[in-house]
Enzyme design. Structure first.
Site, PDB file in Angstrom:
ATOM      1  N   SER A   1      -1.576   2.124  -0.494  1.00  0.00           N
ATOM      2  CA  SER A   1      -1.251   0.804   0.057  1.00  0.00           C
ATOM      3  C   SER A   1      -1.555  -0.359  -0.874  1.00  0.00           C
ATOM      4  O   SER A   1      -1.170  -1.499  -0.578  1.00  0.00           O
ATOM      5  CB  SER A   1      -1.983   0.600   1.388  1.00  0.00           C
ATOM      6  OG  SER A   1      -1.391   1.377   2.405  1.00  0.00           O
TER       7      SER A   1
ATOM      8  N   LYS B   1       1.278  -2.638  -1.908  1.00  0.00           N
ATOM      9  CA  LYS B   1       1.926  -3.575  -0.987  1.00  0.00           C
ATOM     10  C   LYS B   1       1.929  -5.030  -1.462  1.00  0.00           C
ATOM     11  O   LYS B   1       2.973  -5.696  -1.365  1.00  0.00           O
ATOM     12  CB  LYS B   1       1.295  -3.448   0.404  1.00  0.00           C
ATOM     13  CG  LYS B   1       1.568  -2.109   1.055  1.00  0.00           C
ATOM     14  CD  LYS B   1       0.785  -1.927   2.344  1.00  0.00           C
ATOM     15  CE  LYS B   1       1.045  -0.564   2.982  1.00  0.00           C
ATOM     16  NZ  LYS B   1       0.226  -0.340   4.185  1.00  0.00           N
TER      17      LYS B   1
ATOM     18  N   TYR C   1       9.511   3.157  -0.432  1.00  0.00           N
ATOM     19  CA  TYR C   1       8.139   2.951   0.037  1.00  0.00           C
ATOM     20  C   TYR C   1       7.228   4.118  -0.352  1.00  0.00           C
ATOM     21  O   TYR C   1       6.132   3.915  -0.892  1.00  0.00           O
ATOM     22  CB  TYR C   1       8.137   2.760   1.553  1.00  0.00           C
ATOM     23  CG  TYR C   1       6.746   2.666   2.140  1.00  0.00           C
ATOM     24  CD1 TYR C   1       5.914   1.597   1.826  1.00  0.00           C
ATOM     25  CD2 TYR C   1       6.267   3.648   3.001  1.00  0.00           C
ATOM     26  CE1 TYR C   1       4.626   1.501   2.354  1.00  0.00           C
ATOM     27  CE2 TYR C   1       4.994   3.565   3.536  1.00  0.00           C
ATOM     28  CZ  TYR C   1       4.184   2.501   3.210  1.00  0.00           C
ATOM     29  OH  TYR C   1       2.914   2.423   3.720  1.00  0.00           O
TER      30      TYR C   1
ATOM     31  N   TYR D   1      -6.750  -4.565   6.618  1.00  0.00           N
ATOM     32  CA  TYR D   1      -6.329  -4.178   7.961  1.00  0.00           C
ATOM     33  C   TYR D   1      -7.281  -4.718   9.027  1.00  0.00           C
ATOM     34  O   TYR D   1      -7.606  -5.900   9.040  1.00  0.00           O
ATOM     35  CB  TYR D   1      -6.196  -2.654   8.050  1.00  0.00           C
ATOM     36  CG  TYR D   1      -5.415  -2.046   6.923  1.00  0.00           C
ATOM     37  CD1 TYR D   1      -4.113  -2.462   6.660  1.00  0.00           C
ATOM     38  CD2 TYR D   1      -5.962  -1.064   6.100  1.00  0.00           C
ATOM     39  CE1 TYR D   1      -3.387  -1.909   5.616  1.00  0.00           C
ATOM     40  CE2 TYR D   1      -5.239  -0.504   5.072  1.00  0.00           C
ATOM     41  CZ  TYR D   1      -3.952  -0.936   4.830  1.00  0.00           C
ATOM     42  OH  TYR D   1      -3.247  -0.399   3.802  1.00  0.00           O
TER      43      TYR D   1
ATOM     44  N   VAL E   1      -5.587   4.338   0.980  1.00  0.00           N
ATOM     45  CA  VAL E   1      -6.216   5.566   1.449  1.00  0.00           C
ATOM     46  C   VAL E   1      -6.415   6.578   0.321  1.00  0.00           C
ATOM     47  O   VAL E   1      -7.067   7.609   0.530  1.00  0.00           O
ATOM     48  CB  VAL E   1      -5.425   6.213   2.608  1.00  0.00           C
ATOM     49  CG1 VAL E   1      -5.442   5.308   3.828  1.00  0.00           C
ATOM     50  CG2 VAL E   1      -3.994   6.538   2.185  1.00  0.00           C
TER      51      VAL E   1
END
Length: 391
Positions: free
Chosen positions: A136, A139, A261, A313, A331
């Site tokens: 992630s 992003k 993605y 998050y 992660v």
């Protein structure tokens, strides 16, 4: 004689940290009040190293005293990074991610730290060369690319900038706007992937890899095994994508969007690559080592803002309170933090907490922020020096 530089804010900060600084020749900076704070002398040393050239002092040559001071400063900072590493290397809480089978193969004992200043000084220790997938952490960079290609209006028509307060892989949209809450969660990142994908699909991935290579300053590759694993087990992300298709957020090329993605998440990096990417953002979009312009600086503030509010998050509020830096976790075990106009920080440790963040990564960033006064609202953080340089 007293020296009155233009960057008064910077030197007021130094006045709080040291008793006196001797400069080449007869120049001496008189120091007033000395504050007893937890900030170590390393803070002033970092800033002195990063700004020495802006005052006309060069490393080496006739400025031998300055050379010795800077070399000592570099040594102090490296020792501090090593102390932080030693403090947390025995932490054995958390576990590696297993919902993507290939990620379960990570060694939970791997642990590395890298810190790079905007003048290219590099401090690192531990397993900083160990490669892992960016996950992630891709992003914010994909968001930057979308802003550069499509501008704010078109990009924000597809994704919001509000914290969701929920897990990164939640299957939900903002009920008011029917957009993903922000580009740092999976739904928002998939919407961004739909924007920046190309035809054929491989060319969109190549464009992303090329941008990341320029930011990292070296050749990078997609981990094909992780990509296959992501694709084979990514049904939750497919559900998110088809939900957005239903509401007109993404187009009908759903599989191409997901390929973009998944491939972005499967980029192989090491800790030093992440720190270099972070410091490139901190340095107004220019890689401080290669000197190459990577990102359009007019959009970096957009990206850093969303990283600050949404980058971790449903841990984002706690992070903002305790660390206070724009950041992004993944992660795969990486975490990246940006100290605007000063440095980039990266930590790799695949032991994750229940929210998908690196446990040792959070601990290290807390420690560095506390020791160096890096929190965005800490009085010792002088912030951007750009406007100060114009005064």
């Amino acid at each position: 004689m007293c020296f009155q530089p233009r960057k008064q804010g910077l030197w007021r900060l130094l006045s709080c940290c040291v008793d006196a600084i001797i400069l080449p020749g007869s120049l001496k900076i008189s120091i007033g009040q000395h504050f007893e704070t937890p900030i170590t002398s390393a803070l002033s040393q970092i800033i002195r190293c990063a700004n020495a050239r802006s005052y006309g002092f060069v490393i080496g040559g006739e400025n031998e005293g300055t050379h010795a001071t800077i070399m000592s400063s570099i040594s102090e900072i490296q020792e501090m990074v090593e102390r932080v590493y030693d403090k947390y290397k025995s932490v054995n809480e958390g576990s590696v991610a297993t919902y993507i089978p290939e990620l379960a193969k990570a060694n939970p004992e791997h642990f590395g730290i890298s810190m790079i200043t905007v003048d290219g000084q590099i401090f690192r220790c531990g397993d900083w060369e160990q490669e892992f997938t960016i996950q992630s952490i891709c992003k914010p960079f994909a968001f930057q690319m979308a802003l550069e290609e499509f501008g704010r209006d078109e990009t924000l028509a597809r994704v919001g900038v509000e914290p969701s307060g929920d897990a990164f892989n939640s299957i939900e949209l903002d009920p008011r706007t029917l957009r993903p809450f922000n580009p740092m969660i999976n739904a928002g990142a998939i919407a961004i992937a739909s924007l920046i994908k190309k035809s054929p699909a491989a060319s969109g991935v190549k464009a992303f890899v090329n941008k990341m290579e320029t930011a990292a300053g070296r050749i990078l590759e997609i981990d094909e095994d992780v990509l296959a694993s992501e694709s084979a087990t990514g049904n939750r992300n497919r559900a998110i994508a088809f939900l957005m298709l239903n509401f007109g957020i993404i187009d009908e090329a759903v599989e191409d969007t997901l390929y973009q993605y998944f491939a972005q998440c499967s980029l192989r990096v090491n800790c030093n690559d992440l720190a270099m990417m972070a410091v490139t953002l901190a340095n107004m979009g220019t890689n401080p080592v290669t000197g190459k312009r990577v990102f359009d600086f007019q959009y970096i503030k957009d990206v850093l803002t969303v990283m600050f509010t949404c980058g971790l998050y449903d841990h984002a509020g706690e992070w903002a309170y305790r660390v206070g830096l724009p950041a992004k976790s993944g992660v795969g075990g990486g975490i990246l933090a940006v100290v605007n106009r000063q440095m980039g920080i990266a930590v790799y440790s695949p032991r994750l907490d229940a929210k998908g963040n690196s446990i040792r990564g959070i601990m290290v960033c807390r420690e560095l922020a506390a020791q160096l006064g890096l929190h965005a609202f800490e009085f010792t953080n002088v912030g951007s020096s750009f406007m100060q340089s114009l005064l």
